[in-house]
Design a protein around this motif. Structure first.
Motif, PDB file in Angstrom:
ATOM      1  N   LYS A 169      -6.342  -0.865  -0.145  1.00 32.04           N
ATOM      2  CA  LYS A 169      -5.916  -2.046   0.622  1.00 32.04           C
ATOM      3  C   LYS A 169      -7.128  -2.788   1.191  1.00 32.04           C
ATOM      4  N   LYS A 170      -8.089  -2.012   1.731  1.00 25.86           N
ATOM      5  CA  LYS A 170      -9.287  -2.620   2.298  1.00 25.86           C
ATOM      6  C   LYS A 170     -10.064  -3.384   1.229  1.00 25.86           C
ATOM      7  N   SER A 219      -8.874  -4.552  -1.751  1.00 24.46           N
ATOM      8  CA  SER A 219      -8.106  -5.650  -2.351  1.00 24.46           C
ATOM      9  C   SER A 219      -8.005  -6.850  -1.425  1.00 24.46           C
ATOM     10  N   ASN A 220      -8.248  -6.631  -0.124  1.00 21.07           N
ATOM     11  CA  ASN A 220      -8.207  -7.765   0.818  1.00 21.07           C
ATOM     12  C   ASN A 220      -9.464  -8.621   0.738  1.00 21.07           C
ATOM     13  N   LYS A 221     -10.496  -8.070   0.091  1.00 23.30           N
ATOM     14  CA  LYS A 221     -11.724  -8.842  -0.092  1.00 23.30           C
ATOM     15  C   LYS A 221     -11.641  -9.588  -1.413  1.00 23.30           C
ATOM     16  N   SER A 222     -11.762 -10.895  -1.350  1.00 22.48           N
ATOM     17  CA  SER A 222     -11.552 -11.727  -2.542  1.00 22.48           C
ATOM     18  C   SER A 222     -12.473 -11.345  -3.696  1.00 22.48           C
ATOM     19  N   ARG A 240     -10.941  -8.125  -5.263  1.00 23.59           N
ATOM     20  CA  ARG A 240      -9.489  -8.027  -5.449  1.00 23.59           C
ATOM     21  C   ARG A 240      -9.127  -7.682  -6.888  1.00 23.59           C
ATOM     22  N   SER A 249       0.826  -1.207   0.000  1.00 29.24           N
ATOM     23  CA  SER A 249       0.000   0.000   0.000  1.00 29.24           C
ATOM     24  C   SER A 249       0.863   1.260   0.000  1.00 29.24           C
TER      25      SER A 249
END
Length: 919
Positions: A398-399, A401-404, A407, A123
């Motif tokens: 970042k928040k 992209s962390n969720k599949s 992403r 990030s």
């Protein structure tokens, strides 16, 4: 700095360097535009001849901080880097742009280090890349004056990084990083004023990040202490101690800064920032609306503009204005982020808090909340706030992209944003290539800003395209009818087009828009000082009419009455008084101007010209020398002081005069006057070959140079090269058929050397056509008649000549000789007048030997005060020439030489008379 960047990998640094180079390579092909002109081209503080101390006494634009017209922007370290650029490459724009690019790379890398304190590695790189390519930065990076933002940002971030090391083991205080922080804050502030705001960021970091407090916890502790149920924790005392040290050092910096500006805020007009002079509630509503406008530029930098002043953003004058919805939405969003970051613990809230601090605190000086600034919106001031924006975006990415589920789309969106921003930046750089391209691109975004129309006009004016420039200036007056500067621009352009009547009308409109004088009220506080130039421009225009000189003087005096320290008014009035043949009053005007500015070489030069008019060459030379002390390359002072030395007749001054002329021709290699006067000096020193070389060089540069042609011919005739003089005289008389001295010299050579009586007669007859009372030409024609054996005509001619000059003894003697020959016809066949055919020249040989023409030019520096831009001034020399002026011989040796020649000539006359008398 290298230690602080130790955990930035080489790959990351190389990636940033590559991205910045790809986005900004074309900035190297841009020139100096907009504010660069004032800060670089017109700023004498960049020159090596300017003392370094001046950098710490003047503002960013080279104006003394003590002067009211100063913008009070104190950035000496930034100016010092400009000076280093000038030292290595003078005014080569490439080096300035390259250094800006390097500084932007450094900022991006240091910013990456800061990001890693609050974001993960990936990030942090995203935030740094977004910052590197964001189009809002083109004004700060591609515009050379944006270096203030770049340098200040480097030390701003370095100060913050240093402060993060002030917490030791067990929450102890490490003082060295704090001392370094204070030093770096001072350096950042000397690069640009907003550098001081990093102290606020350090305070927030200390309380909420380093100590881990939240707002509820702080409030709870405060309540407990106030109720007497607890004491202040030791860790909190340590925090307070650190904050007190920081705040005290900041207070000291503020005090010093206030002392530097001498407790005076800069003077801005309603055109620079209309909301600042608007009544409530328009002022408050507009200033608040500008916050979402700036936020929108960060979110959507598609329509960028170099100038947001004047009518760019209409005032928000009512609560019912729909734009208030944007203001309300912005504050709601900002408030929610602040509540989240201050109320809840955790890394996410800390990241958001520091991002908000970077957005809000550095923007405060430009927000108009505490003092008015000279702009409505300025993209360059968003350079540091955009760091917080980039951290917020990277944190949000970042928040996501962390969720599949999101992403892939988050990566696609990120790539699209970086790519489109990079393309926009690359394209935006080309707008800064020239002033014309810059302001035309701005007009595509905003057509309600009269300043933009004016500046496009200025760009065209610089290209001598006055007709098109006039169209833009007129459009500016239509967009903003009360813009004094626009009407002045129209007037100046009409003047350049030789439309004097229209120019005067435009200047009169501008003058009518000036506020009326209010006794006891400071004038400069109500209008831009540059607008006072309308009086100077109007006076300069009408003084071309000899019958309106008094009217022009009245305008100068009116400007002075409005602003007693208006230096340019005194300078222009001094020039006018000289023209009105009032040198004593001109002297007073220049002395008053010198009281205001004793470092102005032009003023000392003009005062020297006054002393020449007052017939005081000694004082004139002193003032020329003073001008040259201040500016050793002052061309007019070099030239005219050399002439003054030459005309003094003092042989001791000739070497210095020669050196100054040599310096002058080095500065002005295409000016034939310099070479001509070097030739005159060589003739004075009897250096004939050197004189010939200088004269020929002057003629090569200016084939019709009257004085050079004649003096070269005279030089040949004096050195026994009379036949070489003839083609030179032919050239002279082709350009100037009425050149009397040239005709006399040509006739003399034709009679003496060529034995061409007919040609000589034509020369002398031509002289008498031009001037029937020319004694020398008349007498020489008499000699021609005698050579033609027409004694009756010769006698009549000599009688007429004697009537013109009854006191010339040699004419009477020659008349007596001719009459005696007429009486003695037997002797007539045996007698002849001297073969040189120019008895008058023989009788007055001294005058021919000294028949030198000098082109003595007295030149006064006249500042037109026609400001082509708000930040620019142009000076134009006005020359008064006295051509074909005989240079007197004043040295004792030369007088003795002349006397010897005169005695020899008289002896020759006696021999002639003995021949004529048949002795």
């Amino acid at each position: 700095l290298l230690e602080k960047m130790a955990d930035v990998s080489l790959k990351e640094a190389a990636l940033i360097v590559g991205v910045v180079a790809a986005c900004y390579w074309n900035s190297l092909f841009c020139g100096f535009v907009f504010d660069d002109v004032s800060a670089i081209l017109d700023n004498k503080d960049l020159h090596p001849s300017t003392p370094l101390k001046n950098l710490f006494q003047n503002d960013f634009w080279g104006t003394p901080m003590s002067e009211e017209r100063s913008h009070k922007s104190y950035r000496p370290l930034t100016v010092l880097t400009f000076r280093l650029n000038y030292l290595f490459s003078e005014l080569n724009a490439v080096s300035y742009h390259f250094l800006n690019l390097v500084f932007h790379v450094v900022v991006c890398i240091v910013f990456l280090k800061v990001c890693k304190l609050f974001l993960d590695n990936r990030s942090s790189v995203v935030a740094s890349l977004l910052f590197a390519v964001h189009p809002i930065h083109t004004e700060a990076v591609t515009g050379v004056v944006g270096r203030a933002e770049l340098l200040s940002s480097i030390f701003f971030l370095a100060a913050f990084l240093s402060y993060t090391k002030s917490k030791g083991p067990d929450n102890t205080i490490v003082w060295t990083p704090i001392a370094v922080t204070v030093f770096l804050v001072a350096v950042a502030t000397l690069c640009k004023e907003q550098g001081i705001t990093v102290v606020g960021i350090c305070c927030v970091y200390e309380v909420f990040i380093a100590q881990g407090y939240t707002l509820p916890a702080l409030l709870d502790t405060a309540v407990q202490i106030l109720r007497g149920k607890g004491s202040i924790p030791f860790s909190m005392l340590q925090t307070l101690l650190k904050l007190i040290v920081l705040m005290f050092s900041t207070l000291l910096l503020v005090v010093v800064r206030v002392q530097v500006i001498q407790s005076q805020l800069p003077v801005f007009t309603r055109f620079d920032n209309p909301a600042a002079v608007s009544p409530s509630p328009a002022r408050q509503l507009t200033f608040n609306y500008l916050l979402p406008v700036n936020a929108w530029l960060l979110l959507n930098p598609s329509e960028l503009c170099c100038d947001w002043t004047m009518g760019t953003i209409p005032l928000v004058e009512s609560l019912l204005d729909v734009r208030n919805v944007a203001t309300l939405t912005f504050f709601c969003f900002l408030g929610s982020l602040m509540v989240f970051s201050l109320r809840y613990p955790g890394d996410s809230s800390k990241t958001v808090l520091m991002a908000l601090c970077l957005i809000v605190l550095p923007f405060i000086p430009a927000s108009n909340l505490f003092f008015p600034v000279g702009f409505v919106v300025a993209e360059r001031v968003l350079y540091v706030p955009s760091m917080g924006f980039c951290i917020l975006v990277a944190h949000g990415w970042k928040k996501l992209s962390n969720k599949s589920v999101l992403r892939k789309i988050s990566w696609v969106c990120l790539a699209a944003v970086l790519f489109t921003h990079a393309l926009k930046t690359l394209h935006r750089n080309w707008d800064w290539e020239s002033e014309y391209t810059l302001f035309m691109s701005a007009l595509k975004v905003n057509k309600n800003n009269a300043k933009l129309w004016n500046n496009v006009g200025h760009a065209l004016e610089n290209e001598k395209n006055f007709e098109r420039a006039l169209q833009f200036f007129i459009q500016a007056t239509q967009v903003q009818p009360d813009d004094i500067g626009a009407h002045m621009n129209v007037g100046r352009t009409y003047k350049n087009l030789n439309k004097t009547k229209e120019a005067e009308e435009s200047y009169m409109i501008a003058k009518s828009l000036m506020p009326q004088i209010i006794p006891g009220k400071k004038y400069a506080a109500r209008v831009a000082p540059n607008h006072l130039n309308v009086y100077i421009n109007l006076a300069n225009l009408i003084r071309a009419n000899e019958s309106r000189l008094e009217e022009a003087d009245q305008l100068y005096r009116q400007a002075i009455s409005m602003r007693p320290d208006f230096k340019q008014a005194y300078i222009s009035r001094g020039e006018l008084l000289l023209k009105m043949n009032k040198p004593l009053k001109a002297k007073e005007a220049y002395l008053r101007a010198l009281e205001l500015d004793r470092t102005n070489a032009d003023l000392w030069y003009n005062l020297a010209i006054v002393y020449i008019e007052l017939k005081d060459p000694t004082e004139a030379l002193k003032n020329f020398n003073r001008a040259l002390e201040l500016n050793p390359t002052h061309k007019l002072a070099l030239f005219n002081s050399a002439l003054l030395m030459q005309e003094s007749g003092d042989a001791r001054l000739r070497p210095e005069a020669k050196q100054r002329l040599l310096h002058y021709v080095k500065e002005e290699p295409q000016d034939s006057n310099g070479y001509f006067n070097l030739g005159m000096l060589a003739m004075d020193d009897k250096k004939d070959m050197e004189a010939e070389a200088w004269m020929k060089k002057a003629i090569r540069l200016q084939p019709n140079f009257r004085s050079a042609l004649f003096n070269l011919a005279l030089l040949y005739s004096q050195t026994g090269k009379e036949l070489m003089a003839l083609p030179v005289l032919e050239d002279l008389l082709r350009y100037y058929p009425d050149h009397t001295k040239g005709l006399i010299l040509k006739g003399d050579i034709l009679m003496n050397q060529k034995k061409d009586i007919v040609g000589a007669k034509m020369c002398f007859e031509k002289i008498l056509e031009l001037d029937p009372n020319n004694v020398q030409g008349k007498h020489n024609l008499c000699v021609v008649y005698f050579e033609e054996r027409d004694l009756i005509k010769a006698e009549k001619c000599l009688v007429e000549t004697l009537a013109l000059a009854p006191h010339e003894e040699y004419i009477q003697r020659h008349l007596n000789i001719v009459r005696s020959k007429i009486a003695s016809l037997g002797a007539m066949e045996q007698s002849s007048l001297p073969s040189d055919g120019n008895a008058a020249t023989e009788a007055k040989k001294s005058s021919i030997q000294n028949l030198k023409e000098a082109k003595n030019e007295k030149t006064t520096t006249q500042s037109t005060a026609d400001n082509k831009k708000e930040h620019s001034k142009n000076k134009k020399p006005t020359e008064k020439s006295s051509v074909d002026k005989e240079t007197p011989k004043k040295s004792t040796k030369e007088i003795k030489d002349i006397e010897k020649k005169r005695v020899a000539a008289l002896k020759r006359l006696e021999e002639i008379e003995r021949i004529l008398n048949g002795e």
